[in-house]
Design an enzyme around this catalytic site. Structure first.
Site, PDB file in Angstrom:
ATOM      1  N   SER A   1      -9.723   1.886   3.298  1.00 47.79           N
ATOM      2  CA  SER A   1      -8.883   2.679   2.433  1.00 47.79           C
ATOM      3  C   SER A   1      -7.933   1.851   1.560  1.00 47.79           C
ATOM      4  O   SER A   1      -7.433   2.351   0.555  1.00 47.79           O
ATOM      5  CB  SER A   1      -8.046   3.645   3.275  1.00 47.79           C
ATOM      6  OG  SER A   1      -7.189   2.953   4.149  1.00 47.79           O
TER       7      SER A   1
ATOM      8  N   LYS B   1       0.833  -1.208   0.000  1.00 45.01           N
ATOM      9  CA  LYS B   1       0.000   0.000   0.000  1.00 45.01           C
ATOM     10  C   LYS B   1       0.870   1.262   0.000  1.00 45.01           C
ATOM     11  O   LYS B   1       1.942   1.277   0.629  1.00 45.01           O
ATOM     12  CB  LYS B   1      -0.901  -0.041   1.251  1.00 45.01           C
ATOM     13  CG  LYS B   1      -1.877   1.110   1.393  1.00 45.01           C
ATOM     14  CD  LYS B   1      -2.791   0.881   2.609  1.00 45.01           C
ATOM     15  CE  LYS B   1      -3.764   2.006   2.843  1.00 45.01           C
ATOM     16  NZ  LYS B   1      -4.675   1.762   3.980  1.00 45.01           N
TER      17      LYS B   1
ATOM     18  N   SER C   1      -9.835  -0.737   7.359  1.00 48.09           N
ATOM     19  CA  SER C   1      -9.324  -0.553   5.998  1.00 48.09           C
ATOM     20  C   SER C   1      -8.731  -1.781   5.330  1.00 48.09           C
ATOM     21  O   SER C   1      -8.429  -1.740   4.147  1.00 48.09           O
ATOM     22  CB  SER C   1      -8.261   0.541   5.992  1.00 48.09           C
ATOM     23  OG  SER C   1      -8.897   1.780   5.892  1.00 48.09           O
TER      24      SER C   1
HETATM   25  N1  GLN Z   1     -12.854   3.949   6.903  1.00 46.80           N
HETATM   26  C1  GLN Z   1     -12.186   4.241   8.128  1.00 46.80           C
HETATM   27  C2  GLN Z   1     -11.728   5.669   8.139  1.00 46.80           C
HETATM   28  O1  GLN Z   1     -11.933   6.319   7.192  1.00 46.80           O
HETATM   29  C3  GLN Z   1     -11.047   3.300   8.334  1.00 46.80           C
HETATM   30  C4  GLN Z   1      -9.789   3.722   7.690  1.00 46.80           C
HETATM   31  C5  GLN Z   1      -8.633   2.840   8.018  1.00 46.80           C
HETATM   32  O2  GLN Z   1      -8.789   1.782   8.630  1.00 46.80           O
HETATM   33  N2  GLN Z   1      -7.467   3.299   7.650  1.00 46.80           N
HETATM   34  O3  GLN Z   1     -11.159   6.126   9.080  1.00 46.80           O
END
Ligand code: GLN
Length: 474
Positions: free
Chosen positions: A151, A76, A175
């Site tokens: 994400s 990532k 995410s």
């Molecule tokens: N969707 C969650 C957020 O926007 C989780 C993001 C993540 O785990 N990095 O914070």
């Protein structure tokens, strides 16, 4: 060549002489090219991966190869890899090159894994749809009109579409698990502190974990066992010994499992996901496991707690991106103050700015106690209640997501609707415990459904064994 469905299969193919590492890398490079429109990769390390593959082929011949020889991995765009660009999918880090390699990535390389490229994601890992990326959106390969989740959307799609065997993502509030569910692959968020965060661009430091996407449980376990464990560069990482997860995949006893009533009764839950969960619950019972319903009265509080604490931490972590030391600096600056303002104003997206502002607000002197201190207390309650349930039950199971993959644009005008996507994943994040998402079927549109399994801290071996058993249930 057909898809290399597992590392075991890959190794068999190498052993039999039907393929070598160079051939494997070419297979993935070819797929990456044919499926370029998915936009999963931000950058492909074509030459470098081929050169390394040739080197590892020699090591295999000489009998000196590491235990991940032949495993092709994507990372990532928030993980540092020395000499390679890393942007956290943000304009503010455009052109920035890593000065060192993240410990997790280095450990994979040391075992002869081949890093094939850098994967798209939401900016600074903030988002649930991968629509919030400086590199553009990623398409779900199950339906190109739908989001892959976020994400770590690029990481999920890379495994889903056979662009690499395994990928790394990060999971702060879901995410890894949510995109894994949306794309029909396995996604693990380990216990907080199980894997060193050195070289991971921080979002919310008391929640951030590096997670793993794979096509199956065994590959996931093997990668965790290579990456986890003490690291002199991260003082928060656990010193606990790392079990050899990949050899502990057999479930030794019948288990005691609970499902959370509030998650199953939620009006937000798509009916087909509920049915798929119920089928698994019935199959578990038929196989002799004890499955009971429990209540978790704090479900309504997990999202506000998560979003207060993570925005607070993000506002502090992201203050370092000021146009002075890293990446983007606005050309329109008149003095120091305008340089900060313009560089940050132009370099961050709307969503990241929103979170920095919310975080700064909840930390401000007049509101600190009302929001930040309160949320810390509620975090404690959520953690204790979760641990309390896990002292009676081996595992908690729940849907990974309230819905299957949604369409592009469906939530992008409404941040709260987007945050609600994380309803089922943030409990494990707030509690710091491990959780996995495994595919358990499809809805009527053919979109993947994921089930989540949570266990007590450092029980990854148990999670893997149970997840493997659930996957094999008829
Ligand atoms: N969707 C969650 C957020 O926007 C989780 C993001 C993540 O785990 N990095 O914070």
């Amino acid at each position: 060549m057909e898809a290399l469905i597992s590392f075991e299969k890959t190794q068999e193919e190498i052993k039999s002489g039907r393929i070598d590492c160079v051939g494997i890398v070419k297979h993935y490079l070819n797929n990456i090219q044919t499926k370029a429109s998915l936009n999963a990769f931000v950058e492909v390390y074509e030459e470098e991966a081929l050169t390394r593959a040739a080197l590892i082929d020699q090591k295999i011949k000489a009998g000196s190869a590491g235990k991940l020889a032949g495993m092709v991995i994507g990372i990532k765009d928030v993980l540092c890899y020395e000499g390679h660009e890393v942007n956290a999918a943000s304009k503010i880090l455009s052109g920035f090159e890593s000065q060192f390699t993240a410990t997790a990535v280095q450990r994979l390389i040391d075992e002869d894994a081949i890093i094939i490229g850098r994967l798209n994601c939401d900016e600074f890992a903030m988002g649930s749809s991968n629509e919030n990326s400086y590199h553009g959106k990623v398409l779900n390969d199950a339906d190109h009109e739908r989001v892959p989740g976020g994400s770590s959307g690029g990481s999920a799609v890379a495994v889903q579409a056979d662009l690499c065997l395994v990928s790394l993502g990060t999971d702060t509030g879901g995410s890894v698990r949510q995109p894994a569910a949306f794309c029909g692959v396995v996604g693990l968020k380990p216990t907080y502190s199980r894997i060193s965060r050195y070289g991971l661009i921080a979002y919310a430091s008391s929640f951030d974990t590096i997670g793993i996407f794979s096509k199956n449980i065994a590959d996931n376990a093997l990668v965790l066992e290579v990456m986890a464990g003490a690291d002199e560069y991260d003082s928060t990482v656990s010193q606990k010994p790392v079990p050899s997860y990949s050899t502990l995949l057999a479930l030794k006893k019948k288990t005691k499992v609970a499902y959370i009533k509030e998650t199953m009764d939620s009006p937000a839950l798509q009916p087909e996901i509920k049915v798929a969960m119920q089928e698994k619950i019935n199959a578990l019972r038929s196989a002799g496991h004890e499955v009971e319903e429990v209540t978790f009265p704090y479900l309504d509080y997990v999202l506000p707690t998560y979003y207060i604490l993570t925005t607070a931490e993000a506002s502090a972590n992201l203050s370092r991106f000021d146009g002075v030391k890293y990446g983007y600096r606005s050309a329109q600056t008149a003095n120091l103050e305008s340089m900060y303002k313009k560089s940050r104003g132009e370099g961050f997206s709307e969503e990241v700015k929103r979170r920095i502002m919310v975080g700064t607000f909840v930390l401000s002197a007049s509101y600190y106690d009302a929001y930040f201190t309160k949320a810390q207390k509620v975090r404690r309650l959520i953690k204790e209640k979760t641990e309390d349930l896990l002292s009676t039950y081996d595992f908690l199971i729940l849907p990974t997501t309230p819905t299957t993959a949604f369409k592009f644009g469906e939530h992008s005008g409404d941040p709260v609707a987007m945050y609600l996507e994380d309803l089922y994943t943030v409990q494990a994040s707030v509690s710091g415990i491990p959780a996995i998402s495994i595919p358990i079927g499809h809805d009527k549109k053919g979109l993947p459904i994921g089930m989540q399994i949570m266990a007590n801290a450092f029980k990854e071996a148990d999670i893997y064994a149970f997840a493997a058993a659930v996957s094999n249930l008829k």
